[in-house]
Design an enzyme around this catalytic site. Sequence first.
Site, PDB file in Angstrom:
ATOM      1  N   ASP A 146      39.330  38.817  38.517  1.00  0.00           N
ATOM      2  CA  ASP A 146      40.139  38.065  39.485  1.00  0.00           C
ATOM      3  C   ASP A 146      39.342  37.491  40.643  1.00  0.00           C
ATOM      4  O   ASP A 146      39.786  36.537  41.291  1.00  0.00           O
ATOM      5  CB  ASP A 146      41.246  38.964  40.048  1.00  0.00           C
ATOM      6  CG  ASP A 146      40.675  40.125  40.856  1.00  0.00           C
ATOM      7  OD1 ASP A 146      39.851  40.887  40.291  1.00  0.00           O
ATOM      8  OD2 ASP A 146      41.028  40.285  42.031  1.00  0.00           O
ATOM      9  N   THR A 153      34.201  45.651  44.285  1.00  0.00           N
ATOM     10  CA  THR A 153      34.127  44.298  44.820  1.00  0.00           C
ATOM     11  C   THR A 153      33.855  44.374  46.309  1.00  0.00           C
ATOM     12  O   THR A 153      34.094  45.412  46.926  1.00  0.00           O
ATOM     13  CB  THR A 153      35.487  43.574  44.618  1.00  0.00           C
ATOM     14  OG1 THR A 153      35.965  43.817  43.303  1.00  0.00           O
ATOM     15  CG2 THR A 153      35.375  42.085  44.821  1.00  0.00           C
ATOM     16  N   ARG A 188      33.478  38.236  30.030  1.00  0.00           N
ATOM     17  CA  ARG A 188      34.713  38.551  30.777  1.00  0.00           C
ATOM     18  C   ARG A 188      34.596  38.128  32.237  1.00  0.00           C
ATOM     19  O   ARG A 188      33.572  38.309  32.886  1.00  0.00           O
ATOM     20  CB  ARG A 188      34.992  40.050  30.674  1.00  0.00           C
ATOM     21  CG  ARG A 188      36.209  40.534  31.477  1.00  0.00           C
ATOM     22  CD  ARG A 188      35.837  41.080  32.833  1.00  0.00           C
ATOM     23  NE  ARG A 188      36.979  41.692  33.502  1.00  0.00           N
ATOM     24  CZ  ARG A 188      36.963  42.121  34.774  1.00  0.00           C
ATOM     25  NH1 ARG A 188      35.875  42.006  35.504  1.00  0.00           N
ATOM     26  NH2 ARG A 188      38.046  42.661  35.316  1.00  0.00           N
ATOM     27  N   GLY A 212      39.892  45.658  42.625  1.00  0.00           N
ATOM     28  CA  GLY A 212      40.563  46.551  41.689  1.00  0.00           C
ATOM     29  C   GLY A 212      40.459  46.065  40.265  1.00  0.00           C
ATOM     30  O   GLY A 212      39.516  45.351  39.906  1.00  0.00           O
TER      31      GLY A 212
END
Length: 346
Positions: free
Chosen positions: A243, A212, A240, A264
């Site tokens: 976060d 990310t 999917r 993560g």
Amino acid sequence: MKKTALLLLTLILVYTCKSEQKTSLKSTTNQPIKATFSIIIHGGAGSIRPDNLSKEKEIEYQQKLEEAIKVGHDILKNGGTSLDAVQKTITILEDSPLFNAGKGAVFTHEGHNEHDASIMDGKTLNAGASAGTKTVKNPINLARAIMEKSPHVMLSGKGAETFAKEQGLNLVDPKYFSTEKALKSLERVKASEKNKMASFFNTDLQDSKFGTVGCAALDKYGNLASGTSTGGMTNKRWGRIGDSPIIGAGTYANNNTCAISCTGWGEFFIRGMVAHDISTLMAYKGLSLKEASRLVIHKKLKDLGGNGGIIAVDKNGNFAMEFNTQGMFRATMNHKGELYIGMFKN
């Protein structure tokens, strides 16, 4: 008669004073209220070690991190807002094939590149996010547009792309996002599915799935902002979403506490509402940014089984860079222009 004249004179004086006060307040509204400003970025956390990163590639990452953070720092230095600094900084990282965001996004199981992004304003708690887009060149720009030009917080898929087109954002052919690095990662992860137990215990392989980019900033007006952008998880299926576009999980900003961007294993960051949890520990328990970040990343997240890290800046310009992986691409710059770039654990 004298009493009436005296009363009239008093009213005139009061009105004049109030008018002058309003004028004075209005003239200083857009003026910096503090000299301190800070910016911090990350480019993903995982198995980032000196033995699996060549010197040439290490220099590439250093140069791109420096380029990106200096863009945001210049905006803050010249009186720009934290929102602008976050957005512009992230676009630099999205345009680089080095990171799992924008141009360098990883592939889904079906061989597509899908993007998620979010941005949040610490002053108003307004936020914007997008998920599952395939043609928006810079997803962070879409997140900003959703925040400011729509009544919603999150848009996804085709609807998000339709909105992006209506807003005149840059759309590209999906082939633009294809990179050899991401294709090899997909092949490696798919091959590992043949031996599920070996894959489960292979930390390097787990970490190679994720990645990310993110930024958090404090401007001269005392306002915080943060943003996150990602290509998601290698080999992900069924639409999917991790976060990164979820406010409170991967991104959070609040002028009363801090601004945070996470990176993560997204499922665990969602379960722990990691970004918001750090802010809450500061607000309700009185912990410092560093104390709250360490507790969440090295204890609470780890106890859940998650790995990754965060970058954050608090309302006073203090930084936090916590991760429980072997490394995290990261950089900071303060109001003095002091630059720090890190990759490995130490």
